[in-house]
Structure formats: C-alpha cells, structure tokens
Design an enzyme around this catalytic site. Structure first.
Site, PDB file in Angstrom:
ATOM      1  N   LEU A 107       0.866  -1.178   0.000  1.00 43.38           N
ATOM      2  CA  LEU A 107       0.000   0.000   0.000  1.00 43.38           C
ATOM      3  C   LEU A 107       0.911   1.239   0.000  1.00 43.38           C
ATOM      4  O   LEU A 107       1.092   1.890   1.031  1.00 43.38           O
ATOM      5  CB  LEU A 107      -0.906  -0.060   1.236  1.00 43.38           C
ATOM      6  CG  LEU A 107      -2.312   0.517   1.093  1.00 43.38           C
ATOM      7  CD1 LEU A 107      -2.997   0.058  -0.191  1.00 43.38           C
ATOM      8  CD2 LEU A 107      -3.144   0.146   2.291  1.00 43.38           C
ATOM      9  N   HIS A 108       1.441   1.550  -1.192  1.00 43.73           N
ATOM     10  CA  HIS A 108       2.484   2.579  -1.299  1.00 43.73           C
ATOM     11  C   HIS A 108       2.064   3.951  -0.753  1.00 43.73           C
ATOM     12  O   HIS A 108       2.636   4.468   0.208  1.00 43.73           O
ATOM     13  CB  HIS A 108       2.868   2.778  -2.770  1.00 43.73           C
ATOM     14  CG  HIS A 108       3.269   1.553  -3.495  1.00 43.73           C
ATOM     15  ND1 HIS A 108       4.498   0.966  -3.343  1.00 43.73           N
ATOM     16  CD2 HIS A 108       2.612   0.788  -4.407  1.00 43.73           C
ATOM     17  CE1 HIS A 108       4.584  -0.095  -4.132  1.00 43.73           C
ATOM     18  NE2 HIS A 108       3.445  -0.225  -4.785  1.00 43.73           N
ATOM     19  N   ASP A 109       1.097   4.570  -1.458  1.00 47.78           N
ATOM     20  CA  ASP A 109       0.843   5.998  -1.236  1.00 47.78           C
ATOM     21  C   ASP A 109       0.303   6.343   0.156  1.00 47.78           C
ATOM     22  O   ASP A 109       0.612   7.429   0.679  1.00 47.78           O
ATOM     23  CB  ASP A 109      -0.098   6.535  -2.327  1.00 47.78           C
ATOM     24  CG  ASP A 109       0.548   6.457  -3.708  1.00 47.78           C
ATOM     25  OD1 ASP A 109       1.789   6.455  -3.781  1.00 47.78           O
ATOM     26  OD2 ASP A 109      -0.184   6.386  -4.707  1.00 47.78           O
TER      27      ASP A 109
END
Ligand code: BDR
Ligand code: CA
Length: 314
Positions: free
Chosen positions: A243-245
C-alpha cells in the site's frame, strides 16, 4: 509536528492513491486538505481526475477542491500502469459516476497561487504520482520553493531498486526530469520509497479488517486492495499488495512509525538502462550534501491499525 497541517495532495489514482486520499479525508484534526491536484501517471489524466472525484464522493466529501494538472511528463512520452491498476485505474469496486465539479484553474497555477497566498512554510505538498505538476510549478514560479513547508512524496527505492524497470520505481521513472527538478529544489523532502512501501503489505487479515468495517468505504477499500493485490502477489510472491501511497499520509499522522536517514538523493535522467533511478547515498560514501530524508522502515502493524481505525470514521 503542529496540527492541523495544511496539505495539497498531488495524485494519479490508482487504488493506493485512493486509500491515501481517504486516510487524509478521515483525519481532519491532523490534516487540513486544501486541495487535490491530479496528474497523468497510473492512467491518463482524464481518468485520474475522474477517480479523484469518485473517491471524494465515496467519502462524502463533495466539497473537496480538485484541480486537473499536467497530462504528460515534462520531457518524454507518458508511461501508464493499467497492468497493475486495471483499465480505469481504480478497478475493483463499482462506484457511481462522479458529479462533483473539477475546478477551472490548472493544478500548477493552483499550487503556485496557494503557496503565495498562505503564510510562508505552512503548506506541505504530498505527491503520490509522477512529479510533473510540482516540478512545473517550481519552474514557472521559482519563488515558491522557499514557501513550501515540506514535500512528503512516494517514489524511488534504494534497497528494493525498482518496480517498473530493474532500476527505477514507477513515479520517478515516468517523469525523471521532474523528479530531478524537485530533488534539486532545496525544499525539505521526505521520501517514502519502495523500501518502506514493500513492507506495508495488505495481508489477508488486513484486507478482512477493512471489509469488517462493514461500511461503503471499508468494502470499497477491501475490493480495491483485492484487485491491486493480484499483480503484486504474482510478481513478488508476497503475502499481499504494498500500500504505497498511504505511507505518505501515515507519516504525517504518525511520524514515529517511520525511520530513515537524511541523505543525498540524485535522479538518473540520462542513461537508458537506469533512467529514473534514485541514487541515494545511504552509506554516506560521497560528499554530496543531504537533500532528503529517505525512509527505510515502517511499523506496519501500527500503521494498518491506524489506517483501519481512520477509514472506520468515514
Ligand atoms: C507508485 O506507482 C503507482 O503505481 C502507485 O500508485 C504508487 O504511487 C508505486 O511505485
Ligand atoms: Ca500513485
């Protein structure tokens, strides 16, 4: 950190961008979201703008101001990532067509005007996609560099090296020239690279926790992360999608969950082989001056607890 923090989210939604926006909208005590600016990245600009509107409406925040920005990188052809995010960029849930307006002003001008109108060093920029809008604003209005409080961005990698090429992370690779301008700007920068985001994995238990919220937002987030997961599980053999952002917003809410080093980061803009590489001097082997806090670790358990609790407020 003094709260609430005024921020502009610059984004190319993207399921993980969408979760980041939801996390910010769910946290008004800490985050004063002045506006959302959209950029071409995961999918073309018309879709990233549409997706940003759909997400604000999902959160019931129709009053959020959304500004469309640059539809292509500064110096090269747009590369998109439908193979990760699906044709719409937001595949997974079925959301209604958006009705809220897009503001008339171009995102770049909105960024410039906002920074000039607000007291110096009180606005933080949160880029979650290619850095085209931010770099274009810095080129058009160099005076804004001294007015930005901080840039907290998702992009780059050191130990994880790359995801879109063997040497580069997607956001930096799509517009390396923009990234180069941002990293040379002198603005305080905090980076959430793949080294962090690849530890923020949506495991089955974490996906179940979103679903168990039993709300429209919880269900949609579970469906988004389910979709987005297929690609990363197949690619990395990991236990869930990174879940990068949301790590960017998580950092604003709970900086103690992250750790890293203040180092020099340069962007490769020439080589075909390593275009968009973030050359981080993690080991301090050059005399190049530090220009960014490059994060390396996250307390993922507490991050997901915070995220789930906040999503439950929407
Ligand atoms: C970044 O690229 C996009 O696909 C994601 O939204 C994230 O911002 C990860 O490399
Ligand atoms: Ca993104």
């Amino acid at each position: 950190m003094t709260y609430p923090r005024k921020i502009i989210i610059d984004t190319d939604p993207g399921q993980d961008d969408a979760v980041a926006i939801l996390l910010a909208l769910a946290s008004p005590e800490e985050i004063d979201l002045l506006g959302i600016t959209t950029v071409a990245g995961n999918v073309p600009l018309d879709l990233t703008t549409r997706n940003a509107r759909m997400i604000c409406e999902l959160a019931g925040k129709h009053e959020t101001r959304i500004f469309a920005g640059c539809d292509r990188p500064m110096n090269r052809t747009l590369v998109t990532a439908e193979y990760v995010h699906g044709k719409t960029g937001l595949d997974g849930p079925t959301l209604p067509d958006p009705t809220m307006p897009v503001q008339d002003q171009h995102a770049v001008d909105y960024i410039i005007d906002t920074l000039r109108a607000q007291p110096e060093r009180t606005v933080t920029l949160c880029p979650l996609g290619p850095l085209t809008n931010v770099a274009t604003a810095l080129e058009k209005a160099p005076d804004i560099a001294a007015r930005i409080q901080e840039i907290v961005l998702m992009g780059g990698a050191y130990f994880e090296v790359g995801n879109v090429t063997p040497a580069a992370e997607f956001n930096i690779y799509v517009d390396p020239h923009a990234a180069d301008i941002v990293f040379r700007s002198g603005v305080p920068i905090t980076v959430m690279p793949l080294d962090v985001t690849h530890k923020a994995l949506v495991t089955k238990a974490r996906n179940d926790a979103f679903r168990a919220l039993n709300t429209r937002v919880g269900t949609a987030v579970a469906q988004m992360t389910d979709f987005f997961e297929r690609f990363d599980i197949a690619k990395y053999g990991s236990e869930g999608a990174p879940l990068h952002d949301p790590c960017v917003i998580g950092y604003l809410l709970a900086p103690h969950l992250f750790s890293g080093r203040h180092v020099n980061v340069c962007i490769e803009t020439q080589s075909e082989l390593t275009l968009g590489m973030t050359v981080a001097d993690w080991w301090g082997v050059t005399d190049r001056a530090p220009n960014a806090t490059f994060m390396g670790d996250i307390d993922a358990e507490h991050f997901f607890n915070l995220l789930t609790e906040r999503l439950g407020r929407l």
